[in-house]
Structures are given as C-alpha cells and as structure tokens.
Design a protein around this motif. Structure first.
Motif, short mmCIF file in Angstrom:
data_model
loop_
_atom_site.label_atom_id
_atom_site.label_comp_id
_atom_site.label_asym_id
_atom_site.label_seq_id
_atom_site.Cartn_x
_atom_site.Cartn_y
_atom_site.Cartn_z
N LEU A 136 6.64 41.90 79.12
CA LEU A 136 7.29 43.01 79.83
C LEU A 136 7.06 44.32 79.09
O LEU A 136 6.80 45.35 79.70
N THR A 187 3.57 45.67 79.90
CA THR A 187 3.37 46.22 81.23
C THR A 187 4.27 47.41 81.51
O THR A 187 3.96 48.24 82.37
N SER A 246 4.95 45.34 96.02
CA SER A 246 5.00 44.00 95.44
C SER A 246 3.63 43.36 95.54
O SER A 246 2.75 43.84 96.27
N THR A 264 5.37 36.23 91.77
CA THR A 264 5.62 37.48 92.48
C THR A 264 6.12 38.55 91.53
O THR A 264 7.03 38.31 90.73
N TYR A 265 5.51 39.73 91.62
CA TYR A 265 6.00 40.90 90.89
C TYR A 265 6.39 41.95 91.93
O TYR A 265 5.65 42.22 92.87
N SER A 266 7.57 42.55 91.76
CA SER A 266 8.08 43.51 92.72
C SER A 266 8.51 44.79 92.00
O SER A 266 9.09 44.73 90.91
N TRP A 267 8.21 45.95 92.59
CA TRP A 267 8.59 47.23 91.99
C TRP A 267 9.08 48.21 93.05
O TRP A 267 9.30 49.38 92.76
N TYR A 285 12.09 47.05 88.96
CA TYR A 285 11.08 46.11 88.50
C TYR A 285 11.67 44.72 88.42
O TYR A 285 12.74 44.51 87.83
N PHE A 326 10.45 40.19 88.61
CA PHE A 326 9.40 39.19 88.83
C PHE A 326 10.01 37.81 88.95
O PHE A 326 11.13 37.54 88.51
N VAL A 333 8.23 34.12 88.23
CA VAL A 333 6.99 33.52 87.77
C VAL A 333 7.23 32.12 87.23
O VAL A 333 8.36 31.71 86.95
N SER A 387 5.80 48.64 86.73
CA SER A 387 4.90 48.27 87.81
C SER A 387 3.47 48.64 87.47
O SER A 387 3.21 49.55 86.67
N MET A 402 -3.77 41.25 84.53
CA MET A 402 -3.10 40.98 85.80
C MET A 402 -4.15 40.93 86.90
O MET A 402 -4.87 41.91 87.15
#
Length: 281
Positions: free
Chosen positions: A17, A20, A61, A81-84, A88, A90, A92, A160, A249
């Motif tokens: 984290l 990123t 996302s 899934t990553y969402s912003w 923020y 995720f 995983v 993100s 990523m």
C-alpha cells in the motif's frame, strides 16, 4: 491451536500500500487539455499520460494482478479488485505461506480487504481470544501507519493508479521507450524517474522512521515509474521501483467491478491493540 499473533500479518500488504499510495499525494485535478500544451515531443508524451490518468480516474476501479518484491525477494501476488472511485479500497487474495499467515488459516490463499483505511483478513475461527468464532480479523490502519497517516489515507483515492500517473507531472524527464506487446496488447512504454523531493505522501506514511523511509528509496533517493499505455488510453501495466521495493500492476478490466465493502461486524474480531502491542506502540 492458531494463537501465534505476530506483526507479519500486515507487514506485506502495508508495504504494498505504501508503494502504490506514496507518489500520488499531490495529484492534479486538471484535465489533459489544461495540464499540457501539445508542442514538442515531451509535451506530446505528457498529453498521452494525462489522458490515460484522467480516463483511469474516471473509471474508478479495475481487476488487477499485482506483485510486490522487497529487497530482491521472490515476488508475492495480490490479485483482485482495486477501487478508487470513492476512497481507496481493495479486495485481493494472497498466498498464505508467502505472507506468513499459516497460524491463522489452513487455506492455501488468504483473502484481504482494505476498506476505509482498515485491513480485514479472512481467517479460520479461533477457539478463544478476540477471534473466537470469528471469520474475519480486523487491523485498524493506525496500527500500521500511525494516526496521522491513517487519517490521510482513510477516504482518500491517493493510492490509485490514476494518482500515481498524475504524479508524473513532477518528473523532469519522461521517456517514450517505444511500442511493446504486454499481455497480448499493443502498448507504448513510458518511463520516468521521481526524486525524493517529489514523493508527496510517501514520507508522511513512514512517519518519524527516517531510516526506513531512506532504505525504501535506496541510495539515490528516487522512484522509477514505468507505464505501458494501450490503444484505449488506459494503462495495461504500471511498475514502481525504489531501492528496496518493486511493485507491478497488470490491469485486466476497468470499471464495472464489484464494490469493496467491510465484512459484517458480527463476524469480525479486532486485533488492532494486539498488533500495536507487538510493534511496541
């Protein structure tokens, strides 16, 4: 019985984290048309990257295959899934042994959520203690990042990929390395180097631990970012590399991904204080 509580549970996901989230703190809200003027090759490159950042931010996302390696160790995958779009978050899965969570689950992979600045791990219910009969373990982000950085992360989309891409406005030189095929897609490869003064939130997340901050950046105090942009003005792959860490990523799908939500409180055991005690906080 699985009662061996250690700080290793969140060490890896916290490091990922940080990698990123760090360089996106000063992300601009300007559009591509406002951000650059299309004169000269450098401006054309920045126009392409600005369009890609704006498009990525707009979609909110993605399904991502993410790998992180630290100090040259074997890469560890965090796929999901990553969402912003609304902060923020995720959802995983990670290899259980790779993240040292065999004491808490017999499953070969462990599911990890990051929602509103907190971590949730899908574990086996324990016979006693805070996880007795619970299916999820919660770790408040303040136990990992400290109170100030946790407040900065909560509700933020600074982690993100769009925020990372927007940070390229701080790079002195961005190179076009030509066309490459990545994951079966035709892409253009761009590379930039950001020095320590342009890292935005990264130092804030490390708090007062100057030695850890410097070790992560390496001897030259810089971060190298590579982006492969596809035909739809979207990143196909993004890498960030410092002295001690490399994050990759790979994006498989943008938008229309499932929302990331915290597990029901009744199914969750909170081990925040246990982790703080283990870390001497």
């Amino acid at each position: 019985m699985k009662q061996k509580y250690t700080a290793a549970w969140v060490g890896f996901t916290a490091a990922a984290l940080l990698a990123t989230a760090g360089c996106g703190a000063e992300a601009s809200k300007e559009t591509a048309e406002q951000a650059v003027k299309a004169v000269g090759n450098a401006d054309k490159i920045m126009a392409v990257l600005s369009r890609a950042a704006d498009r990525t931010e707009e979609l909110g996302s993605a399904e991502v295959k993410m790998t992180t390696s630290i100090d040259g160790g074997a890469p560890i995958a965090m796929d999901g899934t990553y969402s912003w779009g609304d902060g923020y978050a995720f959802d995983v899965e990670m290899d259980t042994k790779a993240v040292q969570m065999q004491e808490l689950t017999d499953a070969p992979k462990v599911r990890c959520l990051f929602v509103d600045g907190d971590y949730y791990y899908d574990v086996d219910p324990q016979p006693s203690g805070p996880l007795a009969g619970k299916e999820w373990m919660k770790i408040d982000g303040s136990a990992v990042f400290g109170e100030d950085a946790d407040q900065a992360l909560s509700g933020s989309s600074g982690g993100s990929p769009a925020a990372s891409m927007k940070s390229l406005k701080h790079a002195e030189d961005v190179e076009d390395l030509g066309t490459e095929t990545v994951n079966g897609q035709r892409t253009t490869h761009y590379q930039a180097v950001l020095d320590k003064s342009k890292m935005g939130r990264l130092k804030e997340l490390y708090g007062d631990d100057e030695s850890l901050y410097n070790s992560m950046l390496g001897a030259d105090g810089s971060l190298t970012m590579d982006i492969w942009v596809g035909d739809k003005d979207l990143p196909v792959r993004l890498t960030q590399e410092t002295g001690a860490m490399k994050v990759t990523m790979d994006f498989e799908k943008f938008g229309a991904t499932a929302d990331v939500a915290a597990p029901p409180a009744a199914q969750t055991g909170d081990l925040t204080e246990t982790l703080k005690a283990a870390r001497g906080q």
